[in-house]
Design a protein around this motif. Structure first.
Motif, mmCIF file in Angstrom:
data_model
loop_
_atom_site.group_PDB
_atom_site.id
_atom_site.type_symbol
_atom_site.label_atom_id
_atom_site.label_comp_id
_atom_site.label_asym_id
_atom_site.label_seq_id
_atom_site.Cartn_x
_atom_site.Cartn_y
_atom_site.Cartn_z
ATOM 1 N N LEU A 209 8.707 55.519 67.766
ATOM 2 C CA LEU A 209 7.360 54.980 67.945
ATOM 3 C C LEU A 209 7.325 53.834 68.942
ATOM 4 O O LEU A 209 6.273 53.529 69.506
ATOM 5 N N GLY A 210 8.439 53.177 69.131
ATOM 6 C CA GLY A 210 8.529 52.034 70.029
ATOM 7 C C GLY A 210 9.972 51.582 70.095
ATOM 8 O O GLY A 210 10.806 51.977 69.281
ATOM 9 N N VAL A 452 2.073 65.862 52.563
ATOM 10 C CA VAL A 452 1.095 64.848 52.971
ATOM 11 C C VAL A 452 1.792 63.720 53.732
ATOM 12 O O VAL A 452 1.312 63.251 54.768
ATOM 13 N N ALA A 453 2.944 63.266 53.213
ATOM 14 C CA ALA A 453 3.693 62.212 53.897
ATOM 15 C C ALA A 453 4.148 62.671 55.277
ATOM 16 O O ALA A 453 4.080 61.910 56.254
ATOM 17 N N LEU A 454 4.621 63.908 55.380
ATOM 18 C CA LEU A 454 5.047 64.437 56.678
ATOM 19 C C LEU A 454 3.881 64.515 57.653
ATOM 20 O O LEU A 454 4.023 64.205 58.847
ATOM 21 N N HIS A 455 2.721 64.913 57.154
ATOM 22 C CA HIS A 455 1.523 64.962 58.002
ATOM 23 C C HIS A 455 1.204 63.579 58.550
ATOM 24 O O HIS A 455 0.872 63.418 59.738
ATOM 25 N N ALA A 459 1.297 62.414 62.400
ATOM 26 C CA ALA A 459 0.053 61.910 62.995
ATOM 27 C C ALA A 459 0.282 60.564 63.677
ATOM 28 O O ALA A 459 -0.239 60.309 64.775
ATOM 29 N N VAL A 460 1.064 59.712 63.048
ATOM 30 C CA VAL A 460 1.388 58.415 63.658
ATOM 31 C C VAL A 460 2.194 58.619 64.935
ATOM 32 O O VAL A 460 1.944 57.978 65.962
ATOM 33 N N LYS A 461 3.153 59.540 64.886
ATOM 34 C CA LYS A 461 3.963 59.835 66.078
ATOM 35 C C LYS A 461 3.079 60.327 67.224
ATOM 36 O O LYS A 461 3.211 59.862 68.372
ATOM 37 N N GLY A 468 5.530 62.515 73.480
ATOM 38 C CA GLY A 468 6.779 62.824 72.784
ATOM 39 C C GLY A 468 8.028 62.428 73.545
ATOM 40 O O GLY A 468 9.053 63.101 73.446
ATOM 41 N N LEU A 469 7.971 61.309 74.276
ATOM 42 C CA LEU A 469 9.103 60.909 75.121
ATOM 43 C C LEU A 469 10.086 59.981 74.424
ATOM 44 O O LEU A 469 11.206 59.804 74.905
ATOM 45 N N LEU A 470 9.695 59.369 73.306
ATOM 46 C CA LEU A 470 10.578 58.414 72.647
ATOM 47 C C LEU A 470 11.483 59.107 71.642
ATOM 48 O O LEU A 470 11.028 59.674 70.640
ATOM 49 N N ASN A 471 12.768 59.093 71.910
ATOM 50 C CA ASN A 471 13.805 59.663 71.055
ATOM 51 C C ASN A 471 13.435 61.047 70.507
ATOM 52 O O ASN A 471 13.403 61.273 69.289
ATOM 53 N N PRO A 472 13.176 61.996 71.396
ATOM 54 C CA PRO A 472 12.755 63.335 70.952
ATOM 55 C C PRO A 472 13.834 64.019 70.115
ATOM 56 O O PRO A 472 15.035 63.802 70.314
#
Length: 476
Positions: A209-210, A452-455, A459-461, A468-472
């Motif tokens: 995420l960062g 639900v947690a995975l969703h 969603a945050v990702k 999708g460039l950070l640690n794919p």
């Protein structure tokens, strides 16, 4: 190991931005960082980038976005889940923050330190000690693990029982986001109700995420006195009863509570002949207890520990016990515990599981599931050791006497891990207690995680890293 494309407009621009100290494609310099320290994962990278500060990293991330170049952040490369290793395509940029290693400030009165992500944990310990303070998180890899890596994986260690994991120790955070913006929230506030606690999104996100560049961390007064106790007990249930006893008598002074079966002690003695277990006899389980005090309680600590263990013996909670007489002896006790992983590896092929279940359920979980695994996979031996006090043990399943270790790992090892993870999930636990998901457990998380947690994770990702460039390929 080969790196990817020798030249490209991206590499030319990155070299101009970072200079010769900040970017290299030299295979001899890049190669050592392309394999995780356990040797399980290897990949390729177009280059190794080492920016000097957050501003340079911000510009670099923007450049990666413009060219569509994935970024794989890496701390000390001491992770257990392959979370800092690039894939085999060679398109990713390997990012090291080891040049960003400044300790910016230590505030003795406020008991906090602000340091950059590349600071080595042992260096942080030494800097705090120079101010008669301490950073209350330690682990076997303290000589290589970096602050950024510890935050990104929400590392634990042997002092989690009292002080919690990195989540509890991070007061403020600075990070570069996927679009190059710098998130700066280093100043800690006791109260802050301006919406989400955004730093907690980044802690434990494994660089997806960062990219953590700096942090403000909690410090504590230096330990003035410590006592380490080694006890032999009849079962994990007895160890749990001893834990409750010690918590009841010493409360927050209780800093560590580790358990090891007799088989692990035998393995340590074979692997490290100079090791001298404190107890002469054999016991089904061994417990390592650490109790500490600052100056305010230092004079009475040893007497209190003697009273605590006398009461434990009187109540038949322990079969025998020994108490460290010096700091050197305390370290010798801990050396035995810290040698267990290496001793287990020396026994031969095994599959390791970093799992947790509710603290009160751990004894029953181990005593119920270990015989099940050994029965379902004949010839194996299930061994559990580690941090009983926080519900996290390292659950290793050792292979039968086989000559084809890699073949066993690929065949039976995967089936064993799947079964262990199923059991952990049935018991309401987690398949990753302190080492992260990385690429090792990504598919298992997708299989067993709450939908639900995975969703929400995905969603945050998508929201913070839409390209999708950070640690794919890690975590989600």
């Amino acid at each position: 190991m080969d790196t990817a494309p020798p030249a490209s407009p991206f590499l030319d621009e990155a070299a101009a931005l970072l200079g010769p100290r900040g970017l290299t494609t030299d295979p001899e310099l890049v190669g050592p960082w392309l394999t995780d320290w356990r040797g399980r994962y290897s990949g390729k990278a177009c280059a190794l980038a080492s920016p000097a500060d957050a501003a340079e990293l911000s510009a670099l991330v923007r450049l990666c976005v413009d060219h569509g170049v994935p970024i794989v952040p890496q701390g000390g490369n001491s992770g257990m889940s392959g979370g800092a290793t690039p894939d085999a395509s060679g398109t990713a940029l390997l990012l090291s923050l080891r040049r960003m290693n400044a300790i910016r400030a230590i505030d003795g009165e406020a008991r906090r330190v602000t340091c950059e992500a590349g600071v080595i944990l042992q260096t942080l310990h030494e800097a705090a000690a120079a101010h008669d303070l301490r950073f209350p998180l330690t682990l076997g890899g303290k000589g290589s693990a970096t602050v950024g890596g510890l935050i990104s994986t929400n590392a634990g260690g042997s002092q989690v029982l009292r002080h919690g994991s990195m989540r509890a120790l991070v007061l403020g955070l600075e990070a570069v986001l996927a679009d190059g913006q710098i998130f700066s929230q280093l100043t800690p506030l006791k109260k802050d109700n301006r919406g989400f606690d955004l730093k907690q999104l980044l802690i434990g996100s494994e660089g997806t995420l960062g990219i953590v560049t700096a942090a403000t961390l909690r410090l504590l007064p230096a330990v003035a006195e410590r006592v380490v106790i080694w006890a032999g007990v009849s079962s994990l249930h007895a160890a749990r009863a001893l834990l409750l006893h010690c918590e009841g008598m010493e409360g927050e002074a209780l800093e560590g509570f580790e358990v090891m079966p007799q088989a692990s002690i035998d393995a340590v003695r074979e692997h490290l002949p100079t090791a001298r277990p404190p107890l002469a006899g054999r016991h089904p389980w061994h417990v390592l207890v650490e109790v500490v005090s600052d100056r305010s309680g230092a004079e009475t600590l040893r007497e209190r520990c003697e009273t605590m263990m006398a009461a434990a013996l009187e109540a038949d909670l322990v079969e025998n016990a020994a108490m460290s007489a010096s700091d050197a002896q305390a370290e010798a006790f801990w050396l035995i515990r810290e040698t267990v992983p290496a001793a287990e590896r020396a026994r031969g092929p095994a599959v390791q599981h970093d799992i947790s279940v509710p603290v009160e359920a751990m004894p029953a979980f181990v005593e119920t599931t270990a015989p099940m695994i050994e029965a379902e996979f004949p010839g194996t031996e299930a061994i559990a050791f580690g941090h009983l006090g926080d519900g996290n043990v390292h659950y290793h399943v050792i292979a039968p006497s086989v000559t084809d270790g890699p073949g066993w790992q690929a065949r039976d090892g995967k089936a064993i891990s799947r079964r262990v993870h199923d059991l952990v999930t049935e018991w309401g636990g987690s398949i990753s207690a302190e080492h992260g998901i990385g690429q090792l457990k990504r598919d298992e998380l997708a299989r067993l995680g709450d939908p639900v947690a995975l969703h929400m994770l995905r969603a945050v990702k998508r929201a913070l890293d839409p390209a999708g460039l950070l640690n794919p390929g890690k975590l989600v």
